[in-house]
Design a protein around this motif. Structure first.
Motif, PDB file in Angstrom:
ATOM      1  N   GLY A  68       0.838  -1.198   0.000  1.00 34.99           N
ATOM      2  CA  GLY A  68       0.000   0.000   0.000  1.00 34.99           C
ATOM      3  C   GLY A  68       0.872   1.247   0.000  1.00 34.99           C
ATOM      4  O   GLY A  68       0.641   2.188  -0.759  1.00 34.99           O
ATOM      5  N   LEU A  69       1.904   1.223   0.847  1.00 34.27           N
ATOM      6  CA  LEU A  69       2.821   2.371   0.908  1.00 34.27           C
ATOM      7  C   LEU A  69       3.543   2.558  -0.411  1.00 34.27           C
ATOM      8  O   LEU A  69       3.728   3.678  -0.880  1.00 34.27           O
ATOM      9  N   HIS A 131      -1.312  -5.160  -4.145  1.00 35.53           N
ATOM     10  CA  HIS A 131      -1.817  -4.729  -2.829  1.00 35.53           C
ATOM     11  C   HIS A 131      -3.246  -5.239  -2.632  1.00 35.53           C
ATOM     12  O   HIS A 131      -3.600  -5.741  -1.552  1.00 35.53           O
ATOM     13  N   ARG A 134      -3.035  -8.822  -1.743  1.00 40.16           N
ATOM     14  CA  ARG A 134      -2.624  -9.020  -0.336  1.00 40.16           C
ATOM     15  C   ARG A 134      -3.821  -8.819   0.594  1.00 40.16           C
ATOM     16  O   ARG A 134      -4.050  -9.616   1.511  1.00 40.16           O
ATOM     17  N   VAL A 135      -4.583  -7.746   0.329  1.00 37.79           N
ATOM     18  CA  VAL A 135      -5.732  -7.460   1.192  1.00 37.79           C
ATOM     19  C   VAL A 135      -6.718  -8.627   1.119  1.00 37.79           C
ATOM     20  O   VAL A 135      -7.254  -9.068   2.140  1.00 37.79           O
ATOM     21  N   SER A 140      -8.640  -9.075   4.680  1.00 39.59           N
ATOM     22  CA  SER A 140      -8.687  -7.760   5.346  1.00 39.59           C
ATOM     23  C   SER A 140      -9.834  -6.875   4.874  1.00 39.59           C
ATOM     24  O   SER A 140      -9.926  -5.725   5.294  1.00 39.59           O
ATOM     25  N   ARG A 145     -13.876  -3.264   7.643  1.00 40.32           N
ATOM     26  CA  ARG A 145     -13.118  -2.620   6.563  1.00 40.32           C
ATOM     27  C   ARG A 145     -13.802  -2.726   5.206  1.00 40.32           C
ATOM     28  O   ARG A 145     -13.172  -2.505   4.174  1.00 40.32           O
ATOM     29  N   GLY A 152     -10.970   1.059  -2.258  1.00 39.51           N
ATOM     30  CA  GLY A 152      -9.795   0.492  -2.928  1.00 39.51           C
ATOM     31  C   GLY A 152     -10.103   0.101  -4.363  1.00 39.51           C
ATOM     32  O   GLY A 152      -9.290   0.352  -5.261  1.00 39.51           O
ATOM     33  N   VAL A 153     -11.282  -0.487  -4.585  1.00 40.17           N
ATOM     34  CA  VAL A 153     -11.652  -0.854  -5.961  1.00 40.17           C
ATOM     35  C   VAL A 153     -11.696   0.418  -6.819  1.00 40.17           C
ATOM     36  O   VAL A 153     -11.208   0.440  -7.955  1.00 40.17           O
ATOM     37  N   HIS A 233      -9.091   6.887   2.025  1.00 36.89           N
ATOM     38  CA  HIS A 233      -8.595   5.525   2.278  1.00 36.89           C
ATOM     39  C   HIS A 233      -7.741   5.491   3.552  1.00 36.89           C
ATOM     40  O   HIS A 233      -7.921   4.641   4.418  1.00 36.89           O
ATOM     41  N   ILE A 237      -8.456   3.832   7.356  1.00 27.91           N
ATOM     42  CA  ILE A 237      -7.583   2.860   8.046  1.00 27.91           C
ATOM     43  C   ILE A 237      -7.526   3.205   9.535  1.00 27.91           C
ATOM     44  O   ILE A 237      -7.658   2.348  10.397  1.00 27.91           O
ATOM     45  N   LEU A 243      -4.535  -1.440  10.893  1.00 29.35           N
ATOM     46  CA  LEU A 243      -4.577  -2.565   9.946  1.00 29.35           C
ATOM     47  C   LEU A 243      -5.167  -3.811  10.601  1.00 29.35           C
ATOM     48  O   LEU A 243      -5.131  -3.969  11.818  1.00 29.35           O
ATOM     49  N   SER A 244      -5.670  -4.684   9.744  1.00 33.87           N
ATOM     50  CA  SER A 244      -6.227  -5.945  10.233  1.00 33.87           C
ATOM     51  C   SER A 244      -5.131  -6.762  10.904  1.00 33.87           C
ATOM     52  O   SER A 244      -3.944  -6.618  10.567  1.00 33.87           O
TER      53      SER A 244
END
Ligand code: HEM
Length: 429
Positions: A68-69, A131, A134-135, A140, A145, A152-153, A233, A237, A243-244
């Protein structure tokens, strides 16, 4: 009696100048205890987006992979290099290509700037997609969330569209025909397909109107939308509790602890003091829930991790830009389409599907896929398996998602390497 209106002398002011400037910007010295660490995150404009403390699990590199970063930092590089490129670029069919040549030949570091912009753009599309994976694979997107997943989509779609609109700007053969193919895919949408295509191009074919529209979308509209979405976003968070993480690591439900808060007998000189959220508390310890504290201060733990990811991303883009030049083909020739004319790589999966069925490949399947993506957190309501990669409770969901991802990647590979003239199967070797 000393004169209090008299400040320090000029000499003292000069001597203390650097320290005074520093302390006027940063209100705290480099933190040396927990209170100062908390206060540093709290009082700094850029840092206060972070929580004062984060769970240790959040900092595990193998959990988030920093993806994400990385997406965020790639976007920052794109903004900086993009603004610099705007000083040279002209969105005109008669000048755009020449400006590309100028960047390559006469502008100092011009080619390097263009390389950085191009490789960051490709990188961002890939990293945002990873990313999202991963989520998904860590579950997550589940409560609370769900909406951040939906945002995110939106971020994924805007990222794709940003990259797509930038693709046309060099106005070379590659750009022109990729956008011709890409926008013709949009034309397959039922009922409104042709209207969408016309709205995008401002004309029946790709030309000056399309270049101007793509330019405005690329340098103003879409970056603003993306910035806004990223801000929400990040805010979500924080609001979703960070984060989850696996159940054991999640914060305990707040339990009611009876603590007697009493005001200490105020001394006369303290009467004017104003207290914020703090109070004087009698009794042993005010922590909610009797769980071991698994968190660490954001300063410096989270910041060092972020700095590391930043340096990594910048270094990767610099190395790539030194090694590979962004492609620039012949200037646009509307009479000579390359055969095959290919869309940008991230749409080659679509183009491959379009070769089987224009409607289903171009509109039906991707439309259903995006809709399913948006609905994922509202369909899969089982709470288990959050915060761990490929948790056994999520075997079915993960298998379906992985299969779709692999099919998409396979189509992209086929479209990129195995398709030749008239979209016939060729061997890349
Ligand atoms: C421009 C694109 C994006 C940026 C800059 C971005 C940034 C971030 C960052 C920095 C984090 C926290 C750290 C991390 O997980 O690495 C995060 C978490 C998250 N992102 Fe994104 N993201 C983007 C796109 C997406 C997409 C495409 C999705 C899903 C469709 C998504 C869903 C989420 C969710 C649900 C979380 C919370 C994850 C958790 O609690 O473990 N994001 N994002």
């Amino acid at each position: 009696m000393s004169d209090t209106t008299k400040g320090p002398g000029l000499l003292t002011a000069v001597r203390e100048f650097p320290a005074n400037v520093w302390s006027s910007i940063f209100r705290n010295p480099l933190p040396s205890n927990d209170l100062e660490r908390a206060s540093t995150s709290f009082t700094n404009f850029f840092l206060h987006v972070h929580p004062v403390k984060v769970d240790r699990h959040t900092l595990r590199p193998l959990y988030t992979l920093g993806l994400g970063l990385m997406s965020f930092f790639l976007f920052l590089i794109l903004v900086v290099t993009g603004v610099l490129l705007m000083f040279y670029y002209v969105p005109s069919t008669t000048q755009a290509y020449d400006r590309m040549l100028d960047l390559r030949g006469t502008v100092a570091f011009g080619i390097f700037l263009r390389n950085m912009h191009r490789w960051s753009a490709h990188g961002m599309v890939a990293v945002v997609f990873l990313h999202m994976c991963r989520v998904f694979f860590t579950g997550s997107y589940k409560k609370p969330r769900e909406f951040n997943w939906v945002l995110g989509v939106g971020l994924l779609l805007v990222t794709l569209f940003l990259s797509f609109t930038g693709y046309l700007l060099p106005w070379d053969q590659l750009a022109f025909w990729a956008i011709t193919v890409g926008t013709s895919i949009a034309g397959y949408a039922p009922l409104v397909g042709k209207q969408i295509q016309f709205l995008l191009l401002g004309d029946a074919t790709v030309g000056q109107e399309a270049l101007l529209r793509f330019y405005v979308l690329h340098v103003a509209v879409l970056p603003l939308v993306l910035t806004l979405l990223i801000a929400i976003h990040f805010w979500r968070i924080r609001k979703d509790g960070g984060l989850s993480r696996p159940e054991a690591s999640a914060p305990a439900q707040a339990v009611t602890v009876t603590v007697t808060a009493v005001a200490a007998p105020a001394k006369e000189k303290d009467k004017k003091k104003v207290y914020g959220l703090q109070g004087f508390v009698r009794g042993p310890f005010t922590k909610v829930g009797n769980v071991p504290d698994n968190s660490v201060f954001s300063w410096p733990n989270l910041l060092i991790a972020e700095l590391f990811v930043f340096v990594l991303v910048v270094a990767a883009i610099l190395v790539l830009s030194l090694m590979f030049n962004a492609p620039l083909e012949q200037p646009v020739n509307v009479m000579h389409p390359p055969n095959p004319a290919k869309a940008p790589w991230y749409f080659l999966g679509l183009q491959e599907m379009v070769s089987y069925s224009a409607f289903w490949g171009g509109v039906g399947v991707p439309g259903v896929f995006v809709l399913l993506l948006l609905l994922v957190p509202y369909i899969d309501r089982k709470p288990g398996g959050v915060g761990r990669w490929f948790a056994s409770e999520r075997l079915l969901a993960n298998t379906i998602f992985l299969t779709l991802v692999l099919v998409n990647i396979m189509f992209i590979i086929i479209g990129t390497f195995f398709r030749g003239p008239n979209w016939s199967m060729v061997s890349p070797w």
